[in-house]
Design an enzyme around this catalytic site. Structure first.
Site, PDB file in Angstrom:
ATOM      1  N   ASN A 112       1.413  -6.864  -2.919  1.00 18.90           N
ATOM      2  CA  ASN A 112       0.090  -7.490  -2.998  1.00 18.90           C
ATOM      3  C   ASN A 112      -0.269  -7.861  -4.436  1.00 18.90           C
ATOM      4  O   ASN A 112      -1.009  -8.815  -4.673  1.00 18.90           O
ATOM      5  CB  ASN A 112      -0.969  -6.545  -2.423  1.00 18.90           C
ATOM      6  CG  ASN A 112      -0.749  -6.266  -0.946  1.00 18.90           C
ATOM      7  OD1 ASN A 112       0.003  -6.966  -0.269  1.00 18.90           O
ATOM      8  ND2 ASN A 112      -1.393  -5.233  -0.437  1.00 18.90           N
ATOM      9  N   GLU A 122       3.405 -11.358   1.880  1.00 17.98           N
ATOM     10  CA  GLU A 122       2.469 -11.038   2.980  1.00 17.98           C
ATOM     11  C   GLU A 122       1.287 -12.005   3.055  1.00 17.98           C
ATOM     12  O   GLU A 122       0.131 -11.562   3.187  1.00 17.98           O
ATOM     13  CB  GLU A 122       1.972  -9.587   2.853  1.00 17.98           C
ATOM     14  CG  GLU A 122       3.079  -8.572   3.092  1.00 17.98           C
ATOM     15  CD  GLU A 122       2.598  -7.131   3.237  1.00 17.98           C
ATOM     16  OE1 GLU A 122       1.412  -6.843   2.985  1.00 17.98           O
ATOM     17  OE2 GLU A 122       3.439  -6.278   3.607  1.00 17.98           O
ATOM     18  N   TYR A 138       6.098  -0.185   8.069  1.00 17.13           N
ATOM     19  CA  TYR A 138       5.851   1.193   7.622  1.00 17.13           C
ATOM     20  C   TYR A 138       5.513   2.029   8.852  1.00 17.13           C
ATOM     21  O   TYR A 138       4.837   1.549   9.765  1.00 17.13           O
ATOM     22  CB  TYR A 138       4.681   1.229   6.636  1.00 17.13           C
ATOM     23  CG  TYR A 138       4.974   0.518   5.324  1.00 17.13           C
ATOM     24  CD1 TYR A 138       5.734   1.131   4.340  1.00 17.13           C
ATOM     25  CD2 TYR A 138       4.483  -0.761   5.086  1.00 17.13           C
ATOM     26  CE1 TYR A 138       6.003   0.487   3.138  1.00 17.13           C
ATOM     27  CE2 TYR A 138       4.734  -1.415   3.882  1.00 17.13           C
ATOM     28  CZ  TYR A 138       5.499  -0.785   2.907  1.00 17.13           C
ATOM     29  OH  TYR A 138       5.769  -1.420   1.720  1.00 17.13           O
ATOM     30  N   GLU A 185      10.401  -4.651   2.680  1.00 15.79           N
ATOM     31  CA  GLU A 185       9.520  -3.480   2.525  1.00 15.79           C
ATOM     32  C   GLU A 185       9.682  -2.640   3.780  1.00 15.79           C
ATOM     33  O   GLU A 185       9.376  -3.118   4.884  1.00 15.79           O
ATOM     34  CB  GLU A 185       8.046  -3.878   2.353  1.00 15.79           C
ATOM     35  CG  GLU A 185       7.706  -4.377   0.980  1.00 15.79           C
ATOM     36  CD  GLU A 185       6.208  -4.590   0.780  1.00 15.79           C
ATOM     37  OE1 GLU A 185       5.405  -3.769   1.284  1.00 15.79           O
ATOM     38  OE2 GLU A 185       5.849  -5.581   0.129  1.00 15.79           O
ATOM     39  N   GLN A 221       8.540   2.357  -1.969  1.00 20.09           N
ATOM     40  CA  GLN A 221       8.907   1.839  -3.254  1.00 20.09           C
ATOM     41  C   GLN A 221       9.785   2.866  -3.954  1.00 20.09           C
ATOM     42  O   GLN A 221      10.000   3.961  -3.418  1.00 20.09           O
ATOM     43  CB  GLN A 221       7.655   1.544  -4.058  1.00 20.09           C
ATOM     44  CG  GLN A 221       6.740   0.494  -3.382  1.00 20.09           C
ATOM     45  CD  GLN A 221       5.558   0.054  -4.240  1.00 20.09           C
ATOM     46  OE1 GLN A 221       5.407   0.450  -5.383  1.00 20.09           O
ATOM     47  NE2 GLN A 221       4.675  -0.763  -3.671  1.00 20.09           N
TER      48      GLN A 221
END
Ligand code: AHR
Length: 505
Positions: free
Chosen positions: A72, A173, A244, A292, A350
């Site tokens: 982001n 995103e 996630y 991600e 991350q």
């Protein structure tokens, strides 16, 4: 005792293990960069301000590619702020994570750090608040040798050699309403097509990733990929996926089945990309960049924009990972390997502190979280060809995914070393699992590696690695492994992740 049987054959492969599958992600978010990989005041810092304790741990993990600088964050990032003399770089408000960005770590620092840990950089451009021209300027600064405005500026800034970045993400995103510069699929598809085409005119050797859905639950999932690829098919090489998972609502059974969701997500994006390929009569295939993925406790309270003061490197989503989380991460790696004919780039999110493989304290220690262990083992030991695993397993019931296999597996075959590597998870919380592996057509009979991650005495599934107990959870020898007459038998303890390698005697 639960049971499973696997059949492997060197003739049945998914394809070569993609080198870029085992990447990670460094975002200017929380303490991933500042006091994570970069802390000039730290006792271990080198002349660049890089924490060498963290650097050594990163080298052990060996991420093959590292995505940067967001996330982001990138959707508000002005790359020009992060280059040139450090004392002249501005402090800026990062709206995405409500922090102050000091820009003391920027493009040249990332290039030097990536070289130091021997990883490939994957750079994202800002298509939130900025567009085609700024993306082209950044590419010129990074990849053109000399003789133009931005390449000469890089040289004037002290980087004589170009960074030579091959992999570029066209934004982040942008399907998400939380994203600065959030767009419709049509708006983004056009922008990606125009930007990608212009970037290739500067450097035809780059590879471009289009933004896919932020997760499979997005209301636009499927339609987004379809529209974006209709508009940008010729301009891009990959479409991204993000996912996630968390152990929430007391539903650990579903959490342990997260890889079922990941499998489905990948298969649905492949189907969508291939449908666009067919409609457009394209010969090239669009591959997938799962850039991600991780466990992230999103439902726990965390640093919320609009609430906290503007701080430098605040503590943001510093999730501490348990044994359960490590087992799930092991199964997510299995999912990536199972689909590695189409998922050819992966980036765990991350690397440090922020939902990190690693943790570090300012001025203090650095250590591996539980989830770092399956990551490191798979990165190091999955070599050669990914094998198709024909599996039958006992099942358990889960609310989200129905019947789920108790044993989750992936396997690779390295002809050069005559080694079969098995990556196995037992999702049963209480029972061991006996796994019979039929090694058809392999001349292997010696166990060369057998390690397991599971709770030891006095631990439970929630045990984590903390400051002062860095190695509470790690790998230990797995005793119950035999090979005889072409069959390997492995007994996995309850809730465990294991790696077993069998080689030629
Ligand atoms: O990795 C944390 C955040 O998750 C990233 O900034 C964003 O891309 C995603 O929503």
């Amino acid at each position: 005792m639960r049971t499973a049987s696997l059949t492997l054959d060197p003739a049945f492969t998914v394809g070569p293990v993609p080198h870029r599958l085992f990447g990670s992600f460094v975002e200017h978010m929380g303490r991933c960069v500042y006091t994570g990989i970069f802390e000039p005041e730290h006792p271990s810092a080198d002349e660049n301000g890089f924490r060498t304790d963290v650097l050594e741990l990163v080298k052990e993990l060996g991420p093959t590619v590292v995505r940067y600088p967001g996330g982001n964050f990138v959707s508000g990032f002005e790359w020009e702020d992060s280059v040139g003399p450090r004392e002249e770089r501005p402090r800026r408000l990062d709206r995405a994570w409500r922090s102050i960005e000091t820009n003391q770590f920027g493009l040249a620092e990332f290039d030097a750090w990536a070289r130091a840990v021997d990883t490939e950089p994957m750079m994202a451009v800002n298509l939130g608040t900025r567009g085609l021209q700024e993306a082209c300027d950044l590419l010129e600064y990074s990849n053109i040798t000399s003789g133009s405005k931005y390449s000469d500026l890089r040289i004037a800034h002290g980087s004589k050699d170009p960074f030579g970045i091959k992999l570029w993400c066209l934004g982040n995103e942008l399907d998400g309403p939380w994203q600065t510069g959030h767009k419709t699929a049509y708006e983004y598809g056009r922008l990606a097509a125009e930007t990608g085409m212009a970037m290739r005119l500067i450097d035809p050797d780059i590879e471009l990733v289009a933004v896919g859905s932020s997760n499979r639950r997005m209301p636009t999932f499927g339609a987004w990929e379809s529209t974006v690829l209709e508009l940008a098919y010729d301009a891009v090489d990959y479409v991204s996926l993000h996912a996630y998972y968390e152990d929430a609502d007391g539903d650990v059974a579903s959490f342990l089945g997260s890889a079922v969701d990941m499998d489905l997500f990948i298969e649905q994006v492949v189907a969508t990309a291939d449908a666009v390929r067919a409609r457009g009569k394209h010969s090239k295939k669009i591959n997938l960049s799962f850039d991600e993925w991780n466990v992230w406790y999103q439902s726990r309270p965390h640093h919320a924009p609009g609430v906290q003061p503007w701080d430098v490197a605040p503590r943001v989503i510093e999730d501490e990972y348990s044994i359960t989380d490590a087992v799930v991460v092991g199964t997510l790696l299995n999912s990536l390997l199972r689909h590695s004919d189409r998922v050819t780039i992966g980036a765990q999110a991350q690397l440090v502190n922020v939902i990190g493989l690693l943790r570090s304290e300012p001025g203090g220690d650095a250590w591996k979280q539980t989830i770092a262990h399956p990551f490191e083992q798979v990165r190091r030991l999955a070599t050669g060809e990914v094998l198709r695993v024909a599996a039958t397993s006992d099942k358990y019931e889960s609310d989200k995914y129905g019947d789920v296999d108790v044993v989750d597996a992936s396997a690779t075959w390295d002809e050069d070393t005559s080694t079969v590597s098995l990556f196995l998870a037992n999702r049963d919380l209480a029972d061991s699992a006996k796994v019979d592996v039929s090694l058809r057509g392999f001349d292997v009979s010696k166990v060369v590696t057998a390690k397991v991650l599971a709770a030891t005495e006095g631990q439970d599934r929630h045990t984590t690695n903390l400051e002062g107990a860095h190695d509470a959870v790690g790998l230990r020898p797995l005793q119950d492994v035999t090979v005889a007459e072409g069959v390997a038998t492995v007994v996995l303890p309850p809730l465990s992740w294991a790696v077993v390698q069998v080689a030629k005697a």
